[in-house]
Design a protein around this motif. Structure first.
Motif, mmCIF file in Angstrom:
data_model
loop_
_atom_site.group_PDB
_atom_site.id
_atom_site.type_symbol
_atom_site.label_atom_id
_atom_site.label_comp_id
_atom_site.label_asym_id
_atom_site.label_seq_id
_atom_site.Cartn_x
_atom_site.Cartn_y
_atom_site.Cartn_z
ATOM 1 N N SER A 82 -0.272 64.840 -42.843
ATOM 2 C CA SER A 82 -1.640 64.642 -43.331
ATOM 3 C C SER A 82 -2.603 65.645 -42.710
ATOM 4 O O SER A 82 -3.464 66.206 -43.400
ATOM 5 C CB SER A 82 -2.108 63.216 -43.056
ATOM 6 O OG SER A 82 -1.485 62.311 -43.941
ATOM 7 N N HIS A 125 -5.663 58.244 -49.132
ATOM 8 C CA HIS A 125 -7.110 58.188 -48.949
ATOM 9 C C HIS A 125 -7.780 58.949 -50.091
ATOM 10 O O HIS A 125 -7.194 59.841 -50.701
ATOM 11 C CB HIS A 125 -7.519 58.805 -47.609
ATOM 12 C CG HIS A 125 -7.025 58.032 -46.437
ATOM 13 N ND1 HIS A 125 -7.411 56.737 -46.175
ATOM 14 C CD2 HIS A 125 -6.161 58.371 -45.447
ATOM 15 C CE1 HIS A 125 -6.822 56.309 -45.077
ATOM 16 N NE2 HIS A 125 -6.045 57.285 -44.623
ATOM 17 N N ASP A 139 -5.289 62.216 -50.681
ATOM 18 C CA ASP A 139 -4.517 62.929 -49.659
ATOM 19 C C ASP A 139 -3.120 62.309 -49.620
ATOM 20 O O ASP A 139 -2.841 61.352 -50.350
ATOM 21 C CB ASP A 139 -5.239 62.898 -48.305
ATOM 22 C CG ASP A 139 -5.039 61.628 -47.518
ATOM 23 O OD1 ASP A 139 -4.599 60.599 -48.084
ATOM 24 O OD2 ASP A 139 -5.325 61.636 -46.313
ATOM 25 N N ALA A 185 -2.450 57.524 -41.284
ATOM 26 C CA ALA A 185 -1.554 58.330 -42.113
ATOM 27 C C ALA A 185 -0.152 57.744 -42.085
ATOM 28 O O ALA A 185 0.205 57.012 -41.161
ATOM 29 C CB ALA A 185 -1.532 59.766 -41.588
ATOM 30 N N LEU A 231 -10.366 61.564 -51.080
ATOM 31 C CA LEU A 231 -11.152 62.666 -50.542
ATOM 32 C C LEU A 231 -12.121 63.169 -51.597
ATOM 33 O O LEU A 231 -11.833 63.140 -52.794
ATOM 34 C CB LEU A 231 -10.241 63.811 -50.088
ATOM 35 C CG LEU A 231 -9.170 63.469 -49.062
ATOM 36 C CD1 LEU A 231 -8.403 64.717 -48.654
ATOM 37 C CD2 LEU A 231 -9.763 62.789 -47.837
ATOM 38 N N PHE A 235 -1.928 69.059 -44.311
ATOM 39 C CA PHE A 235 -2.454 69.080 -45.683
ATOM 40 C C PHE A 235 -3.946 69.350 -45.656
ATOM 41 O O PHE A 235 -4.455 70.239 -46.335
ATOM 42 C CB PHE A 235 -2.168 67.739 -46.378
ATOM 43 C CG PHE A 235 -2.885 67.551 -47.687
ATOM 44 C CD1 PHE A 235 -2.341 68.033 -48.871
ATOM 45 C CD2 PHE A 235 -4.105 66.887 -47.737
ATOM 46 C CE1 PHE A 235 -3.000 67.858 -50.085
ATOM 47 C CE2 PHE A 235 -4.781 66.704 -48.944
ATOM 48 C CZ PHE A 235 -4.225 67.189 -50.117
ATOM 49 N N PHE A 236 -4.667 68.582 -44.855
ATOM 50 C CA PHE A 236 -6.115 68.679 -44.786
ATOM 51 C C PHE A 236 -6.557 70.041 -44.240
ATOM 52 O O PHE A 236 -7.416 70.706 -44.819
ATOM 53 C CB PHE A 236 -6.654 67.540 -43.910
ATOM 54 C CG PHE A 236 -8.144 67.475 -43.880
ATOM 55 C CD1 PHE A 236 -8.843 66.871 -44.907
ATOM 56 C CD2 PHE A 236 -8.849 68.023 -42.826
ATOM 57 C CE1 PHE A 236 -10.221 66.819 -44.890
ATOM 58 C CE2 PHE A 236 -10.225 67.983 -42.806
ATOM 59 C CZ PHE A 236 -10.917 67.380 -43.836
#
Length: 134
Positions: A18, A115, A111, A12, A117, A21-22
Motif C-alpha cells: 500500500s 480505501h 487503493d 492495509a 482516495l 502504491f501510494f
C-alpha cells in the motif's frame, strides 16, 4: 503552538504494498519503516503510516489529497494506464471520468486495501482571493 496533523495510521492488507502504491502514484518517497509501520511523507510534513491489519479486516476510509496540476496529470496517467477503476464523483455515477469542481480537476479511485482516495487540484470552495495561483 498551533495544532497540526503530524501523522495518521492507514490500515492495509500489506503495509509495504500500500505504501509503495501510494508513493509511486504520487511521486513521493517512503521515509521510514519501524515496527509495524511503513511511512510516506507528504509535502506539508504529515506522514501516512501504513500498518498491516491482522486478518485483513479493513474499514474503508476516505483520504483526499490536494495536488498540483503536474502531479494530477502524472497520477491520472498512471491510473488510466494501470486500468484502476476511477470516477468523477464519490457515488460512482460518472465512471471513467474526472470532475472540474471549482475550476480544478478531481478524481476518485480505490487503493489496494479498498480505501477511497481522491485527488483534487483546487480545494472545495475554490482558492481564496489572496491565494497563490489566483
Amino acid at each position: 503552538m498551533s495544532v497540526e496533523l503530524n501523522h495518521t495510521i492507514v490500515h492495509a492488507r500489506d503495509n509495504r504494498a500500500s505504501a509503495e502504491f501510494f508513493a509511486e502514484l504520487l511521486g513521493l518517497e517512503i521515509t521510514t519503516e519501524w515496527g509495524p509501520f511503513v511511512a510516506v511523507a507528504l509535502g506539508n510534513g504529515v506522514t501516512l503510516d501504513f500498518a498491516t491489519v491482522p486478518g485483513g479486516d479493513i474499514t474503508p476510509q476516505h483520504y483526499a489529497f490536494l495536488v498540483s496540476e503536474e502531479v494530477f496529470d502524472a497520477a491520472y496517467a498512471k491510473i488510466v494506464h494501470r486500468g484502476i477503476p476511477h470516477q468523477a464523483d464519490p457515488h460512482g455515477e460518472r465512471p471513467g471520468e474526472i470532475n472540474h469542481h471549482d475550476g480544478g480537476r478531481g478524481v476518485y479511485f480505490p487503493d489496494p486495501a479498498g480505501h477511497f482516495l481522491e485527488l483534487l487540484t483546487v480545494p472545495y470552495g475554490g482558492w481564496p482571493a489572496e491565494a497563490p495561483g489566483n
